[in-house]
Design a protein around this motif. Structure first.
Motif, short mmCIF file in Angstrom:
data_model
loop_
_atom_site.label_atom_id
_atom_site.label_comp_id
_atom_site.label_asym_id
_atom_site.label_seq_id
_atom_site.Cartn_x
_atom_site.Cartn_y
_atom_site.Cartn_z
N GLU A 192 -8.13 -15.28 -32.17
CA GLU A 192 -9.27 -16.05 -32.67
C GLU A 192 -9.99 -16.80 -31.55
O GLU A 192 -11.00 -17.41 -31.77
CB GLU A 192 -8.79 -17.10 -33.68
CG GLU A 192 -8.08 -16.55 -34.89
CD GLU A 192 -7.45 -17.68 -35.67
OE1 GLU A 192 -8.11 -18.22 -36.56
OE2 GLU A 192 -6.30 -18.03 -35.37
N TRP A 193 -9.38 -16.77 -30.39
CA TRP A 193 -9.91 -17.58 -29.30
C TRP A 193 -11.00 -16.79 -28.56
O TRP A 193 -10.86 -15.59 -28.38
CB TRP A 193 -8.76 -17.92 -28.35
CG TRP A 193 -9.02 -19.09 -27.47
CD1 TRP A 193 -9.34 -19.02 -26.15
CD2 TRP A 193 -8.96 -20.46 -27.80
NE1 TRP A 193 -9.51 -20.28 -25.66
CE2 TRP A 193 -9.28 -21.19 -26.65
CE3 TRP A 193 -8.70 -21.16 -28.99
CZ2 TRP A 193 -9.34 -22.58 -26.63
CZ3 TRP A 193 -8.75 -22.54 -28.95
CH2 TRP A 193 -9.06 -23.24 -27.78
N PRO A 194 -12.07 -17.46 -28.15
CA PRO A 194 -13.11 -16.71 -27.44
C PRO A 194 -12.71 -16.42 -26.00
O PRO A 194 -11.71 -16.93 -25.50
CB PRO A 194 -14.29 -17.66 -27.47
CG PRO A 194 -13.67 -19.02 -27.52
CD PRO A 194 -12.39 -18.87 -28.29
N PHE A 195 -13.52 -15.61 -25.35
CA PHE A 195 -13.37 -15.34 -23.92
C PHE A 195 -14.57 -15.91 -23.17
O PHE A 195 -15.63 -16.09 -23.75
CB PHE A 195 -13.33 -13.83 -23.66
CG PHE A 195 -12.14 -13.15 -24.27
CD1 PHE A 195 -10.92 -13.14 -23.61
CD2 PHE A 195 -12.24 -12.51 -25.50
CE1 PHE A 195 -9.82 -12.50 -24.17
CE2 PHE A 195 -11.15 -11.88 -26.06
CZ PHE A 195 -9.93 -11.88 -25.40
N ILE A 196 -14.37 -16.16 -21.91
CA ILE A 196 -15.53 -16.35 -21.03
C ILE A 196 -15.97 -14.92 -20.70
O ILE A 196 -15.29 -14.21 -19.97
CB ILE A 196 -15.16 -17.10 -19.74
CG1 ILE A 196 -14.56 -18.48 -20.04
CG2 ILE A 196 -16.39 -17.22 -18.84
CD1 ILE A 196 -15.49 -19.53 -20.53
N SER A 197 -17.07 -14.51 -21.27
CA SER A 197 -17.45 -13.10 -21.16
C SER A 197 -18.28 -12.82 -19.92
O SER A 197 -18.41 -11.69 -19.49
CB SER A 197 -18.27 -12.70 -22.38
OG SER A 197 -19.47 -13.44 -22.38
N GLN A 198 -18.84 -13.88 -19.37
CA GLN A 198 -19.86 -13.65 -18.36
C GLN A 198 -20.07 -14.90 -17.51
O GLN A 198 -19.94 -16.02 -17.99
CB GLN A 198 -21.14 -13.31 -19.14
CG GLN A 198 -22.33 -12.99 -18.35
CD GLN A 198 -23.44 -12.44 -19.25
OE1 GLN A 198 -23.82 -11.29 -19.14
NE2 GLN A 198 -23.96 -13.25 -20.14
N ILE A 199 -20.42 -14.65 -16.26
CA ILE A 199 -20.80 -15.74 -15.36
C ILE A 199 -22.22 -15.49 -14.90
O ILE A 199 -22.56 -14.38 -14.49
CB ILE A 199 -19.84 -15.78 -14.15
CG1 ILE A 199 -18.47 -16.29 -14.60
CG2 ILE A 199 -20.39 -16.65 -13.04
CD1 ILE A 199 -17.40 -16.10 -13.55
N VAL A 200 -23.06 -16.50 -15.03
CA VAL A 200 -24.44 -16.38 -14.57
C VAL A 200 -24.66 -17.48 -13.54
O VAL A 200 -24.36 -18.65 -13.82
CB VAL A 200 -25.42 -16.56 -15.75
CG1 VAL A 200 -26.85 -16.58 -15.27
CG2 VAL A 200 -25.21 -15.47 -16.79
N ILE A 201 -25.12 -17.09 -12.35
CA ILE A 201 -25.34 -18.11 -11.31
C ILE A 201 -26.82 -18.23 -11.00
O ILE A 201 -27.46 -17.25 -10.60
CB ILE A 201 -24.56 -17.76 -10.02
CG1 ILE A 201 -23.07 -17.53 -10.34
CG2 ILE A 201 -24.71 -18.88 -8.98
CD1 ILE A 201 -22.26 -17.01 -9.15
N TYR A 202 -27.38 -19.43 -11.25
CA TYR A 202 -28.77 -19.72 -10.90
C TYR A 202 -28.79 -20.25 -9.47
O TYR A 202 -27.97 -21.09 -9.10
CB TYR A 202 -29.34 -20.81 -11.82
CG TYR A 202 -29.55 -20.42 -13.27
CD1 TYR A 202 -29.38 -19.11 -13.72
CD2 TYR A 202 -29.96 -21.39 -14.19
CE1 TYR A 202 -29.60 -18.78 -15.06
CE2 TYR A 202 -30.19 -21.07 -15.52
CZ TYR A 202 -30.00 -19.77 -15.95
OH TYR A 202 -30.23 -19.46 -17.27
N GLY A 203 -29.74 -19.76 -8.70
CA GLY A 203 -29.84 -20.20 -7.32
C GLY A 203 -28.83 -19.48 -6.44
O GLY A 203 -28.31 -20.06 -5.47
N CYS A 204 -28.54 -18.22 -6.76
CA CYS A 204 -27.57 -17.44 -6.00
C CYS A 204 -28.33 -16.59 -4.99
O CYS A 204 -29.15 -15.75 -5.37
CB CYS A 204 -26.77 -16.56 -6.98
SG CYS A 204 -25.29 -15.88 -6.28
#
Ligand SMILES: *[C@@H]1O[C@H](CO)[C@@H](O)[C@H](O)[C@H]1NC(C)=O
Ligand SMILES: *[C@@H]1O[C@H](CO)[C@@H](O)[C@H](O)[C@H]1NC(C)=O
Ligand SMILES: *[C@@H]1O[C@H](CO)[C@@H](O)[C@H](O)[C@H]1NC(C)=O
Ligand SMILES: *[C@@H]1O[C@H](CO)[C@@H](O)[C@H](O)[C@H]1NC(C)=O
Ligand SMILES: *[C@@H]1O[C@H](CO)[C@@H](O)[C@H](O)[C@H]1NC(C)=O
Ligand SMILES: *[C@@H]1O[C@H](CO)[C@@H](O)[C@H](O)[C@H]1NC(C)=O
Ligand SMILES: *[C@@H]1O[C@H](CO)[C@@H](O)[C@H](O)[C@H]1NC(C)=O
Ligand SMILES: *[C@@H]1O[C@H](CO)[C@@H](O)[C@H](O)[C@H]1NC(C)=O
Ligand SMILES: *[C@@H]1O[C@H](CO)[C@@H](O)[C@H](O)[C@H]1NC(C)=O
Ligand SMILES: *[C@@H]1O[C@H](CO)[C@@H](O)[C@H](O)[C@H]1NC(C)=O
Ligand SMILES: *[C@@H]1O[C@H](CO)[C@@H](O)[C@H](O)[C@H]1NC(C)=O
Ligand SMILES: CC(=O)N[C@H]1CO[C@H](CO)[C@@H](O)[C@@H]1O
Length: 838
Positions: free
Chosen positions: A780-792
């Motif tokens: 039932e627990w979510p995942f961190i599905s994605q990383i988005v980096i602004y200013g990369c």
């Protein structure tokens, strides 16, 4: 010599003053007797008891009472200190002037005055008229002193605190008073360098507060002086110091942050079903459905008109609503119909009503149902009575929250129906607001349990009603309360929340919701909002679009409408509103975890959520006044520039000095030297939101498809990372069940801090588990599905957890400088240390 306080038009003789004698200094308290020196008068209190207590390092208390007899004091509001600190260790100094009496409090770190009763200023302590001025020797902006529709900061003028059912005109600080629903005698002061202090007069009587650029005069018609000075020195710390005294805000259920639909005039069950069906048909999220007084029989509290709501059908309807993860909130008015039905008969039997000299058993008012009586919340039986009524009512209407209204308390008669104002009202030595004080409320001669007079407790009615409602949820249902009230008083936020009242469907009223929101953040009621699209009068598609864009950034986001106005649901106009409302609601849903984490922090240790930008940039003088209410921040990470004027399709956006990224695209903006940028703001677009470098926001992945916040709660999460000038960013995420009463006290939550640090060829993303008190089955627990980096500045080449590669879909935009990496099976609540290689 005569001293003239121009704004109050008072003339006081310098020969009328108090001397301080028998001054005793102790480690953490100072006491003295104040003796009146001047023309004797029967109304003057000649001997006063002064007690000054260094309650905490950052909070000083000044109590001035009648030495010889008891006066009304506000009961059970503040959280008492266990052990005061020593003056020597506190962050303020106190000095006393003995003849005439004067009192100066300064902040030790910079020697600045933060409270000062100047010996030359008028200090008057009469039976029904207390006057005290704090005059500082520098100019500062004043925010607070609610409730009213006004600018932020307050302009010089006189502001009345007396709770009133008034479709408030703009308060220009001139008599007659434009006071509204709540009474909040608390302010935040801010000098041009960003030094903040605060003041709070713990007094529930009607009062006028006169403000100039450097001093504040309180003039109250009763009670005592029980004054708290907060040392700051930042705006946020003043708010925390105040909330430490009156209580941290109650934690909202997660669904409370969702989207709410209400209107006065749905009128029958079919109409309610149609509304829910329309939301389903257009696939627009809806968390909560509300009903107004029209669902009652003859507007009588705790009734549901069986002719228009078949009880079995209604129960089945609510079951379906609940099964789909939605909630239901009904309204309840303050007064009980004076008619032969159980709520009236029970209350009468229990002797529960506010009495009057004319009718000791029950003051006779008149509200929506006609003749009505008022619950005396000071009667020890009142709460049990209210819980009984709520419990009975919940058998026919399984509500999830409660909306309490007309609790100033409102009365369609002035004072008492059929009677002239009482002698008490007619003979006031001073009338706050300079207008007949009984207007549209009950007479101040009203009597409460234990000999308490309405005179002293009028301002507490809505607050008491809200507490009685909230404790039904906590004590009877054992669930987190969701109570929205129109009237409030200090400490209200500890139990309940508020909406801004019966607004007008006009651009200027939409704009005034921003200072309205700010003030209630300062007062400790972070869950708040104005009616989206406006309440009174007919809205327009343009206004409604703009109000959805703004209103879905409020903490409490509800579309609500008057019964006599045209419809304003998302489908009421055409395709533009339909898509704008849907996009705006989904924008909030993408931020649900962020908002909830902010609300959690406010409940945990005080503070603001929807805040003036100067709270984050206190020494930016342009934010204090020029740009004080045309933009706002949500937490420390998001800066919002709404469109507030008709016809505008751009907005001149002021940006405080920092790094800012477009929240939707991730592109960094280049701010010109004057820090003002004209942003495009098409009507059919999204509100301008910028993310501040240095922050991480845990975005809810499900926002594009979810139809309720329940569906979002455990959906996957994208960590949006906006780097600052040092290549760093950080942020928080809290998980709990979103419903329990004692989540914080029992530690039944999980709190994670994410920290990002960039090097030249790689970056570290660290998951710091601050608390792991809440766990669910892994499925039932979510995942961190994605990383988005602004200013990369360069693409990601791989992401590792230890020596295991976890990325699977890397993307990079050279134009936007945004890197995106999907990651597999990373839980939000494990102590990872991910390596992101460039
Ligand atoms: C001040 O203290 C003295 C000595 O304790 C006492 O006699 C006197 O009554 C006190 N004055 C007042 C106004 O309480
Ligand atoms: C003065 O007031 C304080 C509390 O405010 C109280 O503790 C003290 O006993 C009072 N002093 C006298 C002389 O009544
Ligand atoms: C008191 O002031 C000192 C020096 O300015 C500061 O370091 C400290 O954090 C302050 N304490 C509190 C509780 O604000
Ligand atoms: C309050 O401020 C005004 C304007 O600065 C000043 O004229 C007045 O003397 C002040 N009053 C007191 C009592 O300090
Ligand atoms: C204001 O008051 C503070 C504290 O008493 C003092 O240090 C300062 O010099 C005063 N400033 C002015 C301009 O009078
Ligand atoms: C509370 O109600 C009971 C009856 O249920 C009554 O006997 C009692 O006197 C009431 N208490 C007060 C304070 O009115
Ligand atoms: C709205 O409600 C008020 C009060 O019951 C009533 O007088 C009025 O006719 C209603 N207006 C409409 C359009 O239903
Ligand atoms: C700020 O500067 C820009 C150009 O750099 C100019 O277009 C704009 O009018 C200026 N705005 C203000 C408010 O001065
Ligand atoms: C924590 O919350 C869960 C989910 O609501 C509940 O089952 C559990 O009993 C709670 N634990 C405590 C210690 O309150
Ligand atoms: C959530 O993330 C997990 C692990 O990364 C992934 O397998 C799953 O498909 C995601 N769920 C959704 C609905 O995207
Ligand atoms: C995370 O890993 C990096 C590289 O292995 C290491 O330099 C860093 O100290 C680690 N940080 C933590 C908090 O474990
Ligand atoms: C009666 C009234 O005017 N209520 C609210 C509407 O206007 C502003 C802004 O939304 C609020 O601050 C008022 O309380």
């Amino acid at each position: 010599m005569w001293l003239i306080i121009s704004l109050l038009s008072l003339v006081a003789s310098q020969s009328n003053y108090y001397n301080a004698v028998n001054i005793t200094f102790k480690t953490s308290s100072i006491s003295a007797i104040l003796q009146y020196q001047g023309t004797p008068s029967s109304s003057i209190i000649s001997s006063l008891n002064l007690t000054i207590i260094s309650e905490t390092y950052t909070r000083l208390r000044v109590r001035i009472t009648d030495l010889n007899s008891l006066r009304w004091e506000v009961p059970d509001i503040i959280i008492p200190v266990q052990s005061p600190v020593s003056f020597a260790s506190a962050n303020y100094s106190v000095s006393i002037h003995n003849s005439p009496f004067g009192l100066e409090v300064t902040r030790k770190s910079n020697g600045q005055q933060i409270f000062n009763i100047d010996p030359s200023s008028l200090f008057q302590y009469q039976n029904q008229d207390i006057i005290m001025t704090s005059s500082l020797n520098y100019s500062f902006n004043i925010y607070g002193f609610g409730e009213r529709v006004t600018n932020f900061p307050l302009n010089p003028g006189i502001y009345t605190l007396f709770s009133r059912d008034a479709a408030g005109p703009y308060d220009n600080g001139q008599a007659p008073g434009k006071n509204m629903y709540s009474s909040q005698p608390m302010y935040l002061g801010l000098d041009s360098l960003g030094n903040a202090h605060g003041g709070f007069l713990l007094n529930s009587d009607a009062m006028d507060i006169s403000v100039t650029s450097s001093n504040i005069t309180y003039r109250t018609i009763g009670g005592i002086i029980d004054y708290f000075v907060f040392v700051g020195p930042t705006p946020e710390s003043v708010v925390k110091q105040y909330q430490t005294l009156v209580g941290f805000p109650v934690l909202t259920p997660y669904w409370g942050l969702g989207y709410h639909q209400s209107r006065w005039g749905y009128n029958n069950l079919l109409a309610l079903e149609n509304i829910v069906n329309k939301y389903l048909q257009y696939k627009i999220p809806l968390d909560v459905l509300w009903t107004d007084i029209d669902c009652m029989t003859n507007y009588e509290d705790f009734t549901l008109d069986p002719a228009r709501y078949n009880y079995n059908d209604f129960a089945a309807f609510l079951d379906r609503l609940h099964a789909a993860g939605r909630r239901f909130v009904p309204i309840m008015d303050a007064a009980i119909a004076n008619t032969n039905y159980p709520p009236y008969n029970d209350g009468t039997m229990k002797n529960l009503w506010i009495g009057s000299p004319n009718h000791p058993g029950a003051l006779q008012g008149d509200v929506w149902p006609g003749p009505a009586v008022y619950i005396d919340w000071f009667n020890p039986n009142a709460t049990e009575y209210w819980h009984d009524q709520m419990g009975q009512f919940r058998k026919i209407m399984k509500f999830d929250g409660f909306w309490v209204d007309m609790n100033e308390p409102s009365n369609f008669c002035d004072g008492e129906c059929g009677y002239p104002p009482s002698p008490l009202v007619q003979n006031l030595p001073y009338t706050p607001g300079q207008t007949m004080i009984d207007t549209k409320t009950i007479d101040l001669a009203g009597t409460h349990y234990g000999g308490i007079l309405e005179y002293d407790v009028h301002n507490m009615y809505g607050f008491k009603m809200a507490i009685a409602s909230a404790t039904f949820f906590t004590q009877v249902l054992n669930t987190r309360p969701f109570v929205i009230s129109r009237s409030s008083f200090p400490s209200h936020g500890r139990h309940a929340s508020k909406w801004l009242g019966d607004n007008f469907s006009q651009f200027e009223w939409m704009a005034y919701s921003i200072p309205g929101m700010f003030n209630f953040q300062i007062f400790g009621i972070p869950l708040n909002g104005a009616d989206i699209c406006g309440f009174n009068w007919d809205t327009t598609e343009e206004l409604c679009c703009r109000w959805y864009q703004l209103g879905m950034m409020y903490t409490f986001s509800r579309n609500h409408n008057s019964n006599s106005s045209i419809s304003q649901e998302p489908w009421a106009f055409g395709p533009t509103l339909l898509s704008v409302s849907n996009n705006a609601i989904r924008a909030k849903y993408s931020l649900m975890n962020y908002y909830y984490t902010l609300m959690f922090h406010a409940s945990y240790s005080g503070g603001t959520v929807f805040k003036p930008s100067f709270f984050e940039f206190p020494n930016d003088y342009r934010l204090q006044r020029i740009h004080s209410q045309d933009n706002f921040m949500v937490g420390g990470a998001l800066l919002v520039h709404p469109v507030l004027t008709q016809g505008a399709i751009t907005v001149d956006a002021y940006f405080p000095a920092d790094i800012w990224y477009n929240w939707y695209s991730g592109k960094q903006i280049i701010v010109p030297f004057n820090r003002t940028l004209t942003l495009s703001a098409p009507l059919d677009g999204m509100i301008n939101v910028h993310m501040r470098g240095g922050h991480i926001i845990p975005r809810n992945d499900g926002f594009e498809t979810a139809l309720t916040s329940q569906q979002l709660r455990y959906s996957n999460i994208t960590l949006v990372i906006a780097v600052n000038g040092q290549g760093k960013a950080g942020g928080f995420l809290v998980f709990d069940d979103g419903l329990s009463v004692d989540t914080i006290s029992s530690g039944n939550y999980t709190l994670i801090e994410y920290n990002f640090i960039e090097g030249s060829t790689s970056a570290q993303l660290n998951f710091n588990i601050i608390k792991k008190g809440y766990t669910k089955a892994r499925g039932e627990w979510p995942f961190i599905s994605q990383i988005v980096i602004y200013g990369c500045l360069q693409p990601i080449t791989s992401i590792y957890n230890q020596n295991q590669r976890v990325d699977y879909n890397l993307q990079y935009s050279t134009n936007l400088k945004v890197a995106v990496g999907k990651i597999d099976h990373i839980f939000p609540d494990e102590a990872y240390n991910l390596t992101i290689n460039f």
